[in-house]
Design a protein around this motif. Structure first.
Motif: not given
Length: 419
Positions: A4-9, A64-78, A284-287
Motif C-alpha cells: 500500500l502506497v500512501i499519497g495522491r501526487g 505486507d508493506l505500507v510505503m508512506v510517501a508525503p511529508d505530512d503523515p510522516l511528520a505526524a507519525g504515521l 532537508f526533506n524526509a521523503r
C-alpha cells in the motif's frame, strides 16, 4: 507481497509506477491515489492523515508493506502508528521526520554538527524577528518553521518584500501553526542541486542527482511553487561536487541523527546550493522529492521494493543499486492561476496522443469516466533519452499534445545543463 502506497501526487504516481514493475508484488494499492495512479493500483478512498482507517485497511487486506510517501503523515507519525499496530511501514518515524517538519530543528542540528549551511537566526515571536530583520540587508530568505506544502519559503529581493513575508507568516498566520516560528537566513547564490539518498540509519546510498525549478515562470521569475520541472543527470556539475556533498553534508547528517537518538530510515532529500565557498545545505526533506522522483525513478534499474526492504532490514550496504545512463527531463503542466488560486474539474484531452514520454499525474481525478484537473500541478511529462537534449525534446513535444483550458508550463526546463 501486498503493498500500500500512501499519497495522491506525481511523486506517488512515479513510486507506484516503479513498484508496479516488481515481480515480488502481487497486489498494489494507493490511498487515496489519483486519476493516473488508478491505472496501476487499486485506489482506496482513505486520506493521508486518517491513521486508524489506514491501519484497519492494512490489517483487513493483509498488507505486507505500507510505503508512506508525503511529508505530512510522516511528520505526524504515521510510520510510528503503523508499527505500533504490527504493520511494516517504509519511511522515517516522526522523531526523524522532524528534519523536514521543523526548519528550526534542522538548522540547529546542522549548526551543532558543523554541517555547511547559510547563517541564520530563528524566532518564535514577531517583535524580535522584525527587529532582527531590519538589521539585515536584502536579498534575504524568510522560512516558516513547519510544513507549508512547499510554499513556506520567501526569497525576498527587497526589505519591503521580506517584512511583508514575515508579517504573513507570524501575524496573519497564512500557514497556521507552521508559522509559529521562523528562520531568517542569509541569501546564498549558486546553482542548486537535489541530492536524494536511501538511508537505513548509518548507511547512505546516493541516488542520481537532479535539479528542480521552483519559480513559476521562465528564467526563474515569479513566485515559488512546489516545483515546475526537473532533470537528471546534471552534466554541468562534476562528480567531485556530488562526492563533496556526500562527505560534508549527507553522511554527517545521517550520522548526526543517529547520535541524537533519531536514526533516519527512508529517503533523505538534501536541497543543496553550490556556492563559491563550497556546497551548502538549503533544506532537508524526509521523503522523495516532487517532481525529482519523476526523473530519478525512471533511471533506477534495481527493483525499488528490494531497496525499501533492505532499508527496513538494515542491510542497505549489501543491496546492489544500478542506475541507467539515460537522461530524464520532467516538465510540469500546471492549472491556470497556479501557484495562486486555480479552478478544478477542467477536462484533460490528448493523453492518448502522448508518444514518447511517461505521464505522471499530480493533480487529476476521474469524473464520469473523464480525466479532469484536481490540483495546481496537474501532470508531469517525463521524457527519456540518450542525453538531456533528446529527453527534453520528447517531454516538450508530448506536453504540447495534452490540452486543458489555461494550462501553462515553463519552457526552459533543463536549459542550465545545455548552457
Amino acid at each position: 507481497m501486498r503493498v500500500l502506497v500512501i499519497g495522491r501526487g506525481g511523486r506517488e504516481h512515479a513510486i507506484v509506477w516503479a513498484l508496479s514493475k516488481s515481480p515480488k508484488i502481487s497486489k498494489l494499492f494507493c490511498a487515496p491515489g489519483n486519476g493516473g495512479i488508478a491505472g496501476l493500483a487499486e485506489c482506496v478512498p482513505i486520506t493521508e492523515l486518517q491513521f486508524e482507517e489506514i491501519s484497519t485497511f492494512a490489517k483487513e487486506q493483509a498488507i505486507d508493506l505500507v510505503m508512506v510517501a508525503p511529508d505530512d503523515p510522516l511528520a505526524a507519525g504515521l510510520v510510528d502508528h503503523l508499527e505500533s499496530k504490527g504493520i511494516e511501514a517504509f519511511g522515517p518515524r516522526a522523531n526523524a521526520a522532524i528534519i523536514e517538519g521543523s526548519k528550526v530543528f534542522m538548522k540547529e542540528l546542522l549548526k551543532k554538527y558543523s554541517i555547511p549551511t547559510a547563517t541564520y537566526e530563528s524566532f518564535d515571536a514577531y517583535e524580535p524577528a522584525i527587529a532582527y530583520l531590519r538589521s539585515q540587508t536584502a536579498p534575504i530568505v524568510i522560512k516558516a518553521d513547519g510544513l507549508a506544502a512547499g510554499k513556506g519559503v520567501t526569497v525576498a529581493q527587497t526589505m519591503e518584500e521580506a517584512e511583508a513575508a514575515l508579517k504573513d507568516i507570524m501575524v496573519d498566520q497564512v500557514f497556521g501553526k507552521s508559522g509559529a516560528s521562523v528562520v531568517i537566513e542569509e541569501f546564498l547564490t549558486g546553482q542548486e542541486m537535489s541530492l536524494l539518498a536511501f538511508v537505513d540509519g548509518s548507511t547512505v546510498r546516493l541516488m542520481v542527482p537532479s535539479q528542480d525549478h521552483k519559480p513559476v515562470f521562465d528564467n526563474d521569475k515569479g513566485p515559488n511553487t512546489g516545483g515546475m520541472g526537473t532533470y537528471s543527470p546534471l552534466p554541468h556539475i562534476p562528480e567531485s561536487i556530488v562526492q563533496e556533498a556526500l562527505v560534508n553534508i549527507v553522511q554527517p547528517t545521517a550520522d548526526a541523527m543517529v547520535k541524537e537518538g533519531r536514526p533516519f530510515k527512508g529517503v533523505l532529500y538534501a536541497g543543496l546550493i553550490l556556492t563559491p565557498n563550497g556546497v551548502k545545505t538549503i533544506e532537508f526533506n524526509a521523503r522523495f522529492g516532487d517532481p525529482e522522483t519523476q526523473v530519478i525513478l525512471p533511471r533506477l534499474k534495481t527493483d525499488l521494493l528490494d531497496i525499501f526492504l533492505a532499508i527496513n532490514n538494515g542491510t542497505l550496504a549489501e543491496q546492489p543499486i544500478e542506475w541507467s545512463e539515460e537522461a530524464a527531463v520532467c516538465v510540469i503542466v500546471a492549472s491556470p492561476g497556479y501557484p495562486g488560486p486555480y479552478p478544478k474539474g477542467l477536462p484533460i484531452t490528448g493523453l492518448d496522443q502522448v508518444k514518447d514520454s511517461l505521464v505522471f499525474h499530480a493533480g487529476t481525478a476521474i469524473e464520469d469516466g473523464q480525466i479532469v484537473t484536481n490540483g495546481g500541478r496537474v501532470l508531469g511529462i517525463t521524457g527519456i533519452g540518450k542525453d538531456i537534449i533528446e529527453a527534453r525534446q520528447k517531454a516538450y513535444a508530448d506536453a504540447d499534445r495534452i490540452h486543458f483550458d489555461g494550462k501553462h508550463y515553463r519552457t526552459d526546463i533543463a536549459m542550465k545543463a545545455l548552457k
